[in-house]
Design a protein around this motif. Structure first.
Motif, PDB file in Angstrom:
ATOM      1  N   THR A  76     -11.717  -2.664  -1.825  1.00 27.05           N
ATOM      2  CA  THR A  76     -11.735  -1.510  -2.705  1.00 27.05           C
ATOM      3  C   THR A  76     -10.314  -1.097  -3.041  1.00 27.05           C
ATOM      4  OG1 THR A  76     -12.560   0.764  -2.936  1.00 27.05           O
ATOM      5  CG2 THR A  76     -11.775   0.099  -0.757  1.00 27.05           C
ATOM      6  N   ASP A  77     -10.183  -0.247  -4.035  1.00 21.28           N
ATOM      7  CA  ASP A  77      -8.856   0.272  -4.362  1.00 21.28           C
ATOM      8  C   ASP A  77      -8.514   1.397  -3.396  1.00 21.28           C
ATOM      9  OD1 ASP A  77     -10.363   2.445  -5.194  1.00 21.28           O
ATOM     10  OD2 ASP A  77      -9.960   2.161  -7.330  1.00 21.28           O
ATOM     11  N   GLN A  78      -7.332   2.007  -3.581  1.00 21.18           N
ATOM     12  CA  GLN A  78      -6.879   2.985  -2.596  1.00 21.18           C
ATOM     13  C   GLN A  78      -7.713   4.256  -2.601  1.00 21.18           C
ATOM     14  OE1 GLN A  78      -2.618   3.206  -3.473  1.00 21.18           O
ATOM     15  NE2 GLN A  78      -2.210   1.942  -1.673  1.00 21.18           N
ATOM     16  N   ILE A  79      -8.172   4.685  -3.759  1.00 21.38           N
ATOM     17  CA  ILE A  79      -9.032   5.863  -3.809  1.00 21.38           C
ATOM     18  C   ILE A  79     -10.330   5.584  -3.061  1.00 21.38           C
ATOM     19  CG2 ILE A  79     -10.383   7.362  -5.337  1.00 21.38           C
ATOM     20  CD1 ILE A  79      -8.174   7.078  -7.412  1.00 21.38           C
ATOM     21  N   GLY A  80     -10.901   4.411  -3.292  1.00 24.42           N
ATOM     22  CA  GLY A  80     -12.120   4.036  -2.596  1.00 24.42           C
ATOM     23  C   GLY A  80     -11.919   3.925  -1.100  1.00 24.42           C
ATOM     24  N   PHE A  81     -10.751   3.427  -0.681  1.00 27.50           N
ATOM     25  CA  PHE A  81     -10.469   3.308   0.749  1.00 27.50           C
ATOM     26  C   PHE A  81     -10.360   4.677   1.400  1.00 27.50           C
ATOM     27  CE2 PHE A  81      -7.462   2.617   4.352  1.00 27.50           C
ATOM     28  CZ  PHE A  81      -8.280   1.812   5.121  1.00 27.50           C
ATOM     29  N   ASP A  82      -9.680   5.608   0.722  1.00 27.97           N
ATOM     30  CA  ASP A  82      -9.590   6.970   1.245  1.00 27.97           C
ATOM     31  C   ASP A  82     -10.986   7.565   1.428  1.00 27.97           C
ATOM     32  OD1 ASP A  82      -6.840   7.037   1.381  1.00 27.97           O
ATOM     33  OD2 ASP A  82      -6.576   7.973  -0.569  1.00 27.97           O
TER      34      ASP A  82
ATOM     35  N   GLY B 208       0.824  -1.214   0.000  1.00 26.03           N
ATOM     36  CA  GLY B 208       0.000   0.000   0.000  1.00 26.03           C
ATOM     37  C   GLY B 208       0.850   1.251   0.000  1.00 26.03           C
ATOM     38  N   VAL B 209       1.890   1.284   0.832  1.00 24.66           N
ATOM     39  CA  VAL B 209       2.782   2.436   0.916  1.00 24.66           C
ATOM     40  C   VAL B 209       3.559   2.605  -0.386  1.00 24.66           C
ATOM     41  CG1 VAL B 209       4.809   3.386   2.081  1.00 24.66           C
ATOM     42  CG2 VAL B 209       2.978   2.336   3.419  1.00 24.66           C
ATOM     43  N   THR B 210       4.172   1.531  -0.876  1.00 28.37           N
ATOM     44  CA  THR B 210       5.019   1.654  -2.060  1.00 28.37           C
ATOM     45  C   THR B 210       4.204   1.973  -3.314  1.00 28.37           C
ATOM     46  OG1 THR B 210       4.988  -0.772  -2.251  1.00 28.37           O
ATOM     47  CG2 THR B 210       6.893   0.225  -1.186  1.00 28.37           C
ATOM     48  N   TRP B 211       2.985   1.453  -3.393  1.00 27.95           N
ATOM     49  CA  TRP B 211       2.135   1.764  -4.546  1.00 27.95           C
ATOM     50  C   TRP B 211       1.746   3.243  -4.548  1.00 27.95           C
ATOM     51  CZ3 TRP B 211       1.106   1.428  -9.219  1.00 27.95           C
ATOM     52  CH2 TRP B 211      -0.157   1.597  -9.795  1.00 27.95           C
ATOM     53  N   ARG B 212       1.418   3.776  -3.394  1.00 27.26           N
ATOM     54  CA  ARG B 212       1.106   5.209  -3.321  1.00 27.26           C
ATOM     55  C   ARG B 212       2.325   6.049  -3.711  1.00 27.26           C
ATOM     56  NH1 ARG B 212      -3.902   6.075  -0.968  1.00 27.26           N
ATOM     57  NH2 ARG B 212      -4.606   4.531   0.571  1.00 27.26           N
ATOM     58  N   LEU B 213       3.486   5.672  -3.201  1.00 30.57           N
ATOM     59  CA  LEU B 213       4.699   6.430  -3.519  1.00 30.57           C
ATOM     60  C   LEU B 213       5.016   6.367  -5.008  1.00 30.57           C
ATOM     61  CD1 LEU B 213       7.233   8.020  -2.721  1.00 30.57           C
ATOM     62  CD2 LEU B 213       8.342   5.826  -2.191  1.00 30.57           C
ATOM     63  N   ALA B 214       4.926   5.176  -5.587  1.00 28.43           N
ATOM     64  CA  ALA B 214       5.217   5.022  -7.013  1.00 28.43           C
ATOM     65  C   ALA B 214       4.273   5.877  -7.864  1.00 28.43           C
ATOM     66  CB  ALA B 214       5.109   3.549  -7.408  1.00 28.43           C
ATOM     67  N   LYS B 215       2.982   5.849  -7.536  1.00 31.99           N
ATOM     68  CA  LYS B 215       2.008   6.642  -8.295  1.00 31.99           C
ATOM     69  C   LYS B 215       2.295   8.132  -8.181  1.00 31.99           C
ATOM     70  CE  LYS B 215      -1.624   4.865  -6.294  1.00 31.99           C
ATOM     71  NZ  LYS B 215      -3.055   4.679  -5.912  1.00 31.99           N
ATOM     72  N   GLN B 216       2.653   8.576  -6.979  1.00 31.41           N
ATOM     73  CA  GLN B 216       2.890  10.000  -6.783  1.00 31.41           C
ATOM     74  C   GLN B 216       4.147  10.459  -7.517  1.00 31.41           C
ATOM     75  OE1 GLN B 216       3.188  11.277  -2.699  1.00 31.41           O
ATOM     76  NE2 GLN B 216       3.276  13.447  -3.240  1.00 31.41           N
ATOM     77  N   LEU B 217       5.206   9.667  -7.473  1.00 27.77           N
ATOM     78  CA  LEU B 217       6.428  10.027  -8.200  1.00 27.77           C
ATOM     79  C   LEU B 217       6.160  10.144  -9.696  1.00 27.77           C
ATOM     80  CD1 LEU B 217       8.992   7.737  -6.341  1.00 27.77           C
ATOM     81  CD2 LEU B 217       8.885  10.244  -6.224  1.00 27.77           C
ATOM     82  N   ALA B 218       5.351   9.232 -10.216  1.00 35.90           N
ATOM     83  CA  ALA B 218       5.039   9.255 -11.650  1.00 35.90           C
ATOM     84  C   ALA B 218       4.133  10.429 -12.006  1.00 35.90           C
ATOM     85  CB  ALA B 218       4.386   7.940 -12.061  1.00 35.90           C
ATOM     86  N   ALA B 219       3.122  10.689 -11.176  1.00 35.92           N
ATOM     87  CA  ALA B 219       2.122  11.703 -11.514  1.00 35.92           C
ATOM     88  C   ALA B 219       2.619  13.120 -11.273  1.00 35.92           C
ATOM     89  CB  ALA B 219       0.850  11.458 -10.695  1.00 35.92           C
ATOM     90  N   GLU B 220       3.307  13.346 -10.163  1.00 36.93           N
ATOM     91  CA  GLU B 220       3.656  14.709  -9.779  1.00 36.93           C
ATOM     92  C   GLU B 220       5.074  15.101 -10.174  1.00 36.93           C
ATOM     93  OE1 GLU B 220       2.704  15.426  -5.668  1.00 36.93           O
ATOM     94  OE2 GLU B 220       0.732  14.472  -5.840  1.00 36.93           O
ATOM     95  N   TYR B 221       5.954  14.124 -10.361  1.00 41.51           N
ATOM     96  CA  TYR B 221       7.340  14.429 -10.713  1.00 41.51           C
ATOM     97  C   TYR B 221       7.731  13.855 -12.067  1.00 41.51           C
ATOM     98  CZ  TYR B 221       7.778  16.253  -6.042  1.00 41.51           C
ATOM     99  OH  TYR B 221       7.599  17.014  -4.913  1.00 41.51           O
ATOM    100  N   HIS B 222       6.788  13.187 -12.718  1.00 43.01           N
ATOM    101  CA  HIS B 222       7.009  12.620 -14.062  1.00 43.01           C
ATOM    102  C   HIS B 222       8.251  11.740 -14.105  1.00 43.01           C
ATOM    103  CE1 HIS B 222       3.872  15.419 -15.150  1.00 43.01           C
ATOM    104  NE2 HIS B 222       4.587  16.422 -14.686  1.00 43.01           N
ATOM    105  N   ILE B 223       8.452  11.005 -13.013  1.00 43.42           N
ATOM    106  CA  ILE B 223       9.573  10.068 -12.933  1.00 43.42           C
ATOM    107  C   ILE B 223       9.094   8.694 -13.396  1.00 43.42           C
ATOM    108  CG2 ILE B 223      11.144   8.868 -11.364  1.00 43.42           C
ATOM    109  CD1 ILE B 223      11.074  11.371  -9.576  1.00 43.42           C
ATOM    110  N   PRO B 224       9.745   8.090 -14.386  1.00 45.82           N
ATOM    111  CA  PRO B 224       9.385   6.701 -14.743  1.00 45.82           C
ATOM    112  C   PRO B 224       9.727   5.773 -13.582  1.00 45.82           C
ATOM    113  CG  PRO B 224      10.763   7.738 -16.442  1.00 45.82           C
ATOM    114  CD  PRO B 224      10.826   8.621 -15.232  1.00 45.82           C
ATOM    115  N   VAL B 225       8.748   4.987 -13.137  1.00 47.21           N
ATOM    116  CA  VAL B 225       8.942   4.118 -11.976  1.00 47.21           C
ATOM    117  C   VAL B 225       8.666   2.671 -12.362  1.00 47.21           C
ATOM    118  CG1 VAL B 225       8.211   3.583  -9.620  1.00 47.21           C
ATOM    119  CG2 VAL B 225       8.262   5.966 -10.388  1.00 47.21           C
ATOM    120  N   ASN B 226       9.607   1.797 -11.989  1.00 47.37           N
ATOM    121  CA  ASN B 226       9.404   0.353 -12.076  1.00 47.37           C
ATOM    122  C   ASN B 226       9.179  -0.173 -10.657  1.00 47.37           C
ATOM    123  OD1 ASN B 226       9.962   0.532 -14.806  1.00 47.37           O
ATOM    124  ND2 ASN B 226      12.089  -0.137 -14.597  1.00 47.37           N
TER     125      ASN B 226
END
Length: 395
Positions: A270-276, A27-45
């Motif tokens: 639910t997914d993370q958005i739904g959980f929030d 849960g933590v790493t998925w949120r971090l990966a999404k944020q790095l990609a969306a807000e910093y445009h960093i390609p994340v594997n």
């Protein structure tokens, strides 16, 4: 597996995660990966060893595929040894002290020791803690046998730490959601929850097993005002089993059971958005682990944190460290009631949790105000992803 050409090939980041307790670490790493990609445009594997558990919070994920992309994040099945070609990027993160594959460490070491190559920044993303020692350990390097440095990155609640995960627009989205009660009622309907009125008390429960939960729910049956407990299939329901007329294994999402003035609803995953949004919509949240613990704080609602049990009750030390900072400016009667109900829940003390829940109810209005103020105080100006990007630049 084929080895990478020994030059830094791309500017992508690699995050490695082993799934522990189904949802917390991923849960933590998925949120971090999404944020790095969306807000910093960093390609994340994102390399994950258990895609089946991951799919519970990302329903579109196909556990049978070795490679797939969601939210601009490349998700890879992490088998041991790796059976997917590894190409080094600019940053590699081992989440929560998971051990990097030998192939990856070999590539990092060779890049470090080869002229005209750039080795990745190597970081260990640690667990969140409010303990005092975190301040002094955050950002320290550990020199590996090859000579390369691995940096320890500690999330935390003050400016001396690595910060807390929070997406840029999260608080605005939460405030807009909570401003209109129709949003929560629409969500309850979408989740198949029936019989909830707009002024009813609603509690979400995502805990480990605890006899304290059994005691609380027995007490809730006797309350004067209707209360609804929303529980997904999983570990929380084990504690509720003595109260149910059916076997826990036979429960299905959408089922509900009325016991006095308590109605227990079985939630779908639910997914993370739904959980929030679920946390935003409830009056009180009982959460566990790390990811849901932090999201409960961002929900700006009162909560109980059921911390992951550790040997020699060390988890209680972590709980008390957080309680000290959370209650720093609270009046004594509010602080005592909230701290004691958290301790009783974590210790499984049935009588104490019932007694302190009653005290908590008497101070619920100022506690709600404190929960509303807390997120801005805890953020300390910058979120974890922002501090992490800057840390990499500086190191």
């Amino acid at each position: 597996m084929t080895t990478a050409k020994l030059t830094q090939a791309t500017k992508h980041w690699d995050i490695f995660c082993t799934v522990v307790d189904n949802y917390g670490d991923i849960g933590v790493t998925w949120r971090l990966a999404k944020q790095l990609a969306a807000e910093y445009h960093i390609p994340v594997n994102l390399w994950v060893d258990d895609l089946h558990s991951f799919s519970h919070i990302l329903p579109s994920l196909n556990p049978a595929l070795r490679q797939q992309t969601f939210n601009s994040v490349n998700i890879f099945q992490w088998n041991n040894p790796l059976d997917i070609s590894y190409v080094a990027g600019s940053v590699v993160i081992e989440a929560f002290a998971c051990e990097l594959p030998e192939q990856v460490k070999s590539v990092i070491d060779k890049l470090h020791n080869q002229a005209q190559s750039v080795a990745p920044h190597w970081l260990n993303l640690e667990y969140l803690s409010a303990e005092d020692w975190v301040d002094g350990c955050h950002g320290l390097p550990s020199t590996q046998p090859s000579g390369i440095k691995k940096w320890f990155y500690f999330p935390g609640f003050n400016r001396k730490t690595g910060g807390l995960i929070r997406e840029k627009n999260l608080f605005n989205e939460r405030d807009q959601w909570q401003a209109n009660p129709n949003n929560k009622m629409a969500l309850f309907k979408q989740l198949g929850l029936r019989g909830i009125h707009v002024d009813d008390t609603v509690v979400s429960v995502f805990s480990y097993e605890s006899p304290a939960l059994t005691a609380l729910m027995a007490q809730w049956q006797t309350l004067a005002k209707p209360i609804h407990a929303l529980i997904p299939k999983g570990r929380s329901l084990t504690s509720v089993a003595p109260l149910l007329p059916v076997d826990v294994n036979d429960l299905m999402p959408g089922q509900q059971f009325k016991m006095g003035n308590l109605t227990l609803h079985i939630l779908p995953m639910t997914d993370q958005i739904g959980f929030d949004r679920l946390l935003w919509s409830c009056d009180f949240n009982i959460v566990r682990g790390e990811d849901s613990f932090l999201r409960a704080q961002w929900a700006a609602k009162p909560f109980i944190w059921h911390i992951y049990p550790q040997e020699d009750d060390y988890h209680l030390v972590k709980l008390q460290a957080f309680m000290r900072i959370y209650c720093d400016n609270l009046a004594a009667e509010i602080s005592t009631a909230w701290c004691e109900v958290n301790l009783a829940f974590n210790q499984g003390d049935q009588q104490a949790v019932v007694n302190y829940w009653q005290q908590l109810h008497s101070v619920i209005l100022p506690l709600q105000q404190h929960a509303l103020n807390w997120p801005n105080n805890a953020l300390n100006d910058a979120d974890l992803a922002s501090r992490l990007v800057q840390f990499v630049k500086n190191s």
